[in-house]
Scaffold this motif. Structure first.
Motif, PDB file in Angstrom:
ATOM      1  N   LEU A   6       0.846  -1.190   0.000  1.00 37.38           N
ATOM      2  CA  LEU A   6       0.000   0.000   0.000  1.00 37.38           C
ATOM      3  C   LEU A   6       0.883   1.242   0.000  1.00 37.38           C
ATOM      4  O   LEU A   6       1.756   1.385   0.860  1.00 37.38           O
ATOM      5  N   ALA A   7       0.657   2.154  -0.945  1.00 39.65           N
ATOM      6  CA  ALA A   7       1.441   3.392  -1.015  1.00 39.65           C
ATOM      7  C   ALA A   7       0.489   4.574  -1.043  1.00 39.65           C
ATOM      8  O   ALA A   7      -0.176   4.838  -2.052  1.00 39.65           O
ATOM      9  N   ASP A   8       0.405   5.286   0.069  1.00 38.92           N
ATOM     10  CA  ASP A   8      -0.491   6.439   0.182  1.00 38.92           C
ATOM     11  C   ASP A   8      -0.008   7.279   1.352  1.00 38.92           C
ATOM     12  O   ASP A   8       0.361   6.741   2.396  1.00 38.92           O
ATOM     13  N   ASP A   9      -0.007   8.605   1.187  1.00 41.55           N
ATOM     14  CA  ASP A   9       0.490   9.448   2.270  1.00 41.55           C
ATOM     15  C   ASP A   9      -0.555   9.711   3.344  1.00 41.55           C
ATOM     16  O   ASP A   9      -0.261  10.390   4.331  1.00 41.55           O
ATOM     17  N   GLN A  10      -1.756   9.171   3.194  1.00 38.40           N
ATOM     18  CA  GLN A  10      -2.796   9.322   4.209  1.00 38.40           C
ATOM     19  C   GLN A  10      -2.868   8.050   5.059  1.00 38.40           C
ATOM     20  O   GLN A  10      -3.212   6.973   4.570  1.00 38.40           O
ATOM     21  N   VAL A  30       1.874  -6.839   2.665  1.00 33.82           N
ATOM     22  CA  VAL A  30       3.242  -7.118   3.108  1.00 33.82           C
ATOM     23  C   VAL A  30       4.056  -5.854   3.369  1.00 33.82           C
ATOM     24  O   VAL A  30       5.155  -5.923   3.927  1.00 33.82           O
ATOM     25  N   GLY A  31       3.526  -4.681   2.961  1.00 31.64           N
ATOM     26  CA  GLY A  31       4.273  -3.463   3.185  1.00 31.64           C
ATOM     27  C   GLY A  31       3.434  -2.224   2.978  1.00 31.64           C
ATOM     28  O   GLY A  31       2.398  -2.265   2.313  1.00 31.64           O
ATOM     29  N   GLU A  32       3.879  -1.106   3.569  1.00 25.46           N
ATOM     30  CA  GLU A  32       3.216   0.187   3.424  1.00 25.46           C
ATOM     31  C   GLU A  32       4.277   1.262   3.166  1.00 25.46           C
ATOM     32  O   GLU A  32       5.423   1.135   3.600  1.00 25.46           O
ATOM     33  N   ALA A  33       3.859   2.319   2.463  1.00 26.38           N
ATOM     34  CA  ALA A  33       4.756   3.445   2.201  1.00 26.38           C
ATOM     35  C   ALA A  33       3.943   4.725   2.181  1.00 26.38           C
ATOM     36  O   ALA A  33       2.787   4.724   1.748  1.00 26.38           O
ATOM     37  N   ASP A  34       4.551   5.826   2.655  1.00 33.33           N
ATOM     38  CA  ASP A  34       3.835   7.101   2.664  1.00 33.33           C
ATOM     39  C   ASP A  34       4.395   8.101   1.666  1.00 33.33           C
ATOM     40  O   ASP A  34       4.003   9.261   1.656  1.00 33.33           O
ATOM     41  N   ASP A  35       5.338   7.656   0.826  1.00 28.03           N
ATOM     42  CA  ASP A  35       5.806   8.495  -0.270  1.00 28.03           C
ATOM     43  C   ASP A  35       6.332   7.595  -1.378  1.00 28.03           C
ATOM     44  O   ASP A  35       6.518   6.387  -1.195  1.00 28.03           O
ATOM     45  N   ILE A  55      -1.574   8.609  -6.483  1.00 27.89           N
ATOM     46  CA  ILE A  55      -0.877   9.432  -7.472  1.00 27.89           C
ATOM     47  C   ILE A  55      -0.134  10.581  -6.802  1.00 27.89           C
ATOM     48  O   ILE A  55       1.032  10.840  -7.093  1.00 27.89           O
ATOM     49  N   ARG A  56      -0.780  11.261  -5.890  1.00 34.29           N
ATOM     50  CA  ARG A  56      -0.186  12.449  -5.285  1.00 34.29           C
ATOM     51  C   ARG A  56       0.472  12.085  -3.955  1.00 34.29           C
ATOM     52  O   ARG A  56      -0.195  11.893  -2.950  1.00 34.29           O
ATOM     53  N   MET A  57       1.807  12.002  -3.980  1.00 26.76           N
ATOM     54  CA  MET A  57       2.578  11.710  -2.779  1.00 26.76           C
ATOM     55  C   MET A  57       3.832  12.566  -2.769  1.00 26.76           C
ATOM     56  O   MET A  57       4.312  12.985  -3.832  1.00 26.76           O
ATOM     57  N   LEU A  63       2.981   8.625 -10.092  1.00 27.30           N
ATOM     58  CA  LEU A  63       3.155   8.489 -11.538  1.00 27.30           C
ATOM     59  C   LEU A  63       4.577   8.064 -11.875  1.00 27.30           C
ATOM     60  O   LEU A  63       4.799   7.106 -12.621  1.00 27.30           O
ATOM     61  N   GLU A  64       5.560   8.746 -11.315  1.00 24.70           N
ATOM     62  CA  GLU A  64       6.961   8.413 -11.587  1.00 24.70           C
ATOM     63  C   GLU A  64       7.332   7.070 -10.957  1.00 24.70           C
ATOM     64  O   GLU A  64       8.079   6.285 -11.554  1.00 24.70           O
ATOM     65  N   ALA A  65       6.802   6.799  -9.766  1.00 26.10           N
ATOM     66  CA  ALA A  65       7.074   5.507  -9.131  1.00 26.10           C
ATOM     67  C   ALA A  65       6.534   4.370  -9.987  1.00 26.10           C
ATOM     68  O   ALA A  65       7.188   3.339 -10.167  1.00 26.10           O
ATOM     69  N   THR A  66       5.349   4.566 -10.555  1.00 27.67           N
ATOM     70  CA  THR A  66       4.753   3.558 -11.426  1.00 27.67           C
ATOM     71  C   THR A  66       5.609   3.350 -12.667  1.00 27.67           C
ATOM     72  O   THR A  66       5.851   2.217 -13.104  1.00 27.67           O
ATOM     73  N   ARG A  67       6.081   4.441 -13.255  1.00 22.49           N
ATOM     74  CA  ARG A  67       6.913   4.344 -14.452  1.00 22.49           C
ATOM     75  C   ARG A  67       8.200   3.562 -14.163  1.00 22.49           C
ATOM     76  O   ARG A  67       8.620   2.708 -14.958  1.00 22.49           O
TER      77      ARG A  67
END
Length: 221
Positions: A6-10, A30-35, A55-57, A63-67
């Protein structure tokens, strides 16, 4: 077991998604990220099956992380689903071009979120026909005139026809009815088209169909 990052700053968004997914017998967060930087590090270390990516982190946007995930051969099995507050977030189409398997709005129904995770793990894109039409119409119309891609030469006439229908938002069952073939045959054509074009999933076929000039915004009404 489907492994998810899960990747979300909230924090509350992550907590809600974790509680829902961890309650499933065949899904594990298995993991979380806030940026975005941390998200990329988690994905490279944990090699999850699916990433739910805001998208907004800060630091590095989704977007760049996905790329970067999409361009890394070692992460070719990782599927990214971008998260957005609005169905027509201005960055959604760019996220699909960057390699996302699809997108979900954050207030999606719990059952739909679980279904989406399983669908993406199976290689299916998360683009309903209606959303496909709106996305392409909204964003593709702003782009320059597409050039016919040389990649299309790899396809048979039937595969080009199937690619155009995928780009117009048709499901496999709808393609089967349109071409008067069985759903299994339609699915086979879609799969072969993906392999020949090097597409990770159905969502990328939609983008390729537009960018190759097979589908034009005016055809999607």
């Amino acid at each position: 077991m489907t492994r998810v990052v899960l990747a979300d700053d909230q924090v509350l968004v992550r907590a809600g998604f974790r509680a829902l997914l961890d309650a499933q017998a065949d899904v594990e967060v298995v993991g979380e990220a806030d940026d975005g930087v941390e998200a990329l590090a988690q994905v490279r270390r944990l090699r999850p099956d699916v990433v739910l990516m805001d998208i907004r982190m800060p630091e590095l946007d989704g977007l760049e992380a996905t790329r970067r995930i999409s361009e890394d051969p070692e992460l070719s099995e990782v599927r990214v689903v971008v998260l957005t507050t609005f169905e027509l977030d201005e960055y959604v189409f760019e996220a699909l071009r960057a390699g996302a398997a699809g997108f979900l709005v954050k207030d999606t129904e719990p059952a739909e979120l679980v279904r989406a995770v399983h669908a993406v793990r199976a290689g299916d894109g998360l683009l309903s026909p209606g959303v496909t039409r709106r996305l392409i119409s909204e964003f593709a119309a702003r782009s320059k005139e597409p050039e016919r891609s040389p990649e299309l030469a790899r396809l048979t006439d039937r595969e080009r026809e199937v690619l155009a229908l995928v780009g117009m938002g048709l499901t496999n069952d709808e393609i089967a009815r349109r071409l008067v073939v069985s759903p299994l045959t339609a699915k086979t054509h879609v799969s072969r088209t993906m392999v020949k074009l090097g597409a990770r999933d159905r969502a990328q076929l939609v983008v390729l169909a537009y960018e190759s000039g097979l589908v034009r915004p005016g055809w999607l009404g």
